[in-house]
Design an enzyme around this catalytic site. Structure first.
Site: not given
Ligand code: GLN
Length: 485
Positions: A79, A154, A178
């Site tokens: 990420k 997210s 997330s």
């Protein structure tokens, strides 16, 4: 025969150690898939094939010399809010568009130390604020089950990469859901370890008392292998727990027989939950009962206040954490004649709308006139909620619920009702409030879209979370499906 990119990390690892395939072949297979499909999925913000190939060569050297660890040569997606030395780390923000960290996050040091092969940096909601990846300042990631839908947020890019066969493993971060919510939307496994078991050093902070890094994968074994590789005490991080890395040695020795599960009525009989999700979850409860587990509906009265509390505490912490992005120390700067205009101009123009809203809410709840009414009250509710959850976990092995009240949202749908869309994190947020470990397990389909089941256990019992998840995967015969997109 299965393609290389259909294999789990554990299967790949076997083939690498037996010299049936090479780390270079594995990396090339994924680079080819990324080249072919990333434009439609939007999972990666950046890839660096030269760096990937070099890492694969190093991994092959370790394998050839007999120095390999279980994940040596296994590719991984990261990420883009996790700092990677000499590789841009943007947080999907225009403000950090050109920011290149000079150091690696501790989890990155660890995956390098294991000889893992980084494929690229994945898409996210700007600074990890969102539920659908649509707050990315660049482009939204798409759900491989249906390209008109969101992979969740997210960490949407990491989930889309694993579900869409653009990586066997990925790292995400989870402040209010997330990792688990995108895993649920994409039909894969996503695990948030106990707060403090994986170092946050180098994770660009959003809500520091809630943030935790964790893995995405296509099997519980893979989740456990990666959780083991990235966890453990870190002297560079003050909230790091003194525990050893998360172990997976006992994982396969469990069974569902005799386990006691609590299902909070507030996360079961709630009108926020879609019928299809409820039915899917109820069917799984039946399967768990048949496998010998006991299931009780319990009450955790404050649990549905979690979302309201969270948006006070997380925004307060974000307003403080994001103060460092002043257009001087990190990332982009918009030049002006006076310093004070420069800070305002840079932040005003380069932060996206959601980030600015949250900074403003956070600053407001911390201001002298509203501190007692909002911030202190939210912290009190947090303490009561955690007390209630702890009490239930004293009497049960785990608390289970659907991971998300809904299946993958249509892209654009959240904008219809931004407040209601925050309820998507109803089941996941309480876990961050108390720092508990929790995993999302794929538990079936509703309207051809994946539904997830969340299993949460007491703090520092990550091994137990994984053991229960493994028993569920095996005894309920859960297989991650490959969507065609
Ligand atoms: N959806 C939540 C938020 O926007 C949680 C995000 C996260 O876990 N990073 O804050």
């Amino acid at each position: 025969m299965k393609e290389i990119t259909d294999l789990t990390a554990a299967e790949l690892s076997c083939k690498l150690q037996n010299k049936e395939i090479s780390a270079i072949e594995v990396a090339e297979s994924y680079l080819t898939n990324i080249k072919k499909n990333n434009d439609s999925l939007g999972a990666y913000l950046s890839t660096h094939p030269d760096i990937t190939r070099k890492a694969a060569e190093n991994a092959q050297n370790l394998l050839d010399k007999g120095l390999a660890k279980p994940l040596t040569g296994i590719p991984i997606a990261i990420k883009d809010n996790i700092s990677t030395k000499d590789i841009k780390t943007t947080c999907a923000s225009k403000l950090l568009e050109n920011y290149t960290p000079v150091f690696d996050a501790t989890v990155i040091e660890k995956i390098k130390d294991h000889g893992m092969v980084m494929l690229g940096k994945t898409n996210l909601d700007e600074f990890a604020m969102g539920i659908s990846n649509e707050n990315s300042a660049y482009f939204p990631a798409k759900n491989p089950w249906d390209l008109s839908r969101s992979p969740g947020g997210s960490s949407g890019g990491s989930a889309a990469a694993v579900a869409g066969n653009l990586a066997p493993l990925a790292l995400g971060s989870d402040t209010g859901g997330s990792i688990r919510q995108p895993a649920s939307f994409c039909g894969i496994f996503g695990f948030k370890p106990t707060y403090g078991r994986c170092s946050r050093y180098g994770l660009i902070a959003y809500g520091s008392s809630l943030d935790q890094i964790g893995p995405f994968a296509r099997s519980v074994e893979d989740i456990a292998l990666l959780a083991n590789a990235i966890s453990g005490n870190d002297h560079k991080e003050d909230t790091s727990l003194p525990q050893d890395p998360i172990s997976y040695h006992e994982m396969k020795n469990g069974s569902l027989k005799g386990l006691k599960f609590a299902v909070p009525a507030e996360l079961y009989d709630n009108q926020a939950f879609e019928e299809g999700v409820k039915t899917c979850f109820q069917n799984r409860l039946e399967n768990l009962r048949k496998a010998g587990a006991t299931i009780d509906i319990v009450h955790i009265p404050t649990i549905d206040l979690g979302v309201s509390c969270y948006y006070v505490i997380a925004t307060a912490e974000a307003s403080s954490n994001l103060a460092r992005f002043d257009g001087i120390r990190f990332g982009n700067t918009l030049p002006t004649r006076h310093h004070k205009d420069q800070v305002a101009l840079t932040r005003g123009k380069l932060f996206g709308r959601e980030v600015k809203e949250r900074i403003m809410i956070g600053t407001y709840v911390l201001s002298a006139e509203s501190f007692e009414a909002y911030y202190i009250k939210a912290q009190k509710i947090r303490a009561v909620m955690v007390g209630e959850i702890d009490h239930i976990l004293e009497n049960y092995d785990a608390i289970i619920s659907p991971t998300s009240p809904v299946t993958a949202l249509k892209i654009g749908e959240q904008n219809n009702d931004p407040v209601a869309s925050k309820l998507v994190d109803l089941s996941t947020i309480p876990c961050n409030m108390g720092g508990y470990p929790a995993i999302s397990i794929p538990c079936g389909l509703a309207n051809n879209l994946p539904v997830g089941m969340q299993v949460m256990t007491s703090r520092i019992t990550d091994e137990k979370t994984l053991q229960i998840a493994y028993s569920i995967e095996r005894e309920l015969n859960i297989k991650v499906q490959n969507p065609t997109y």
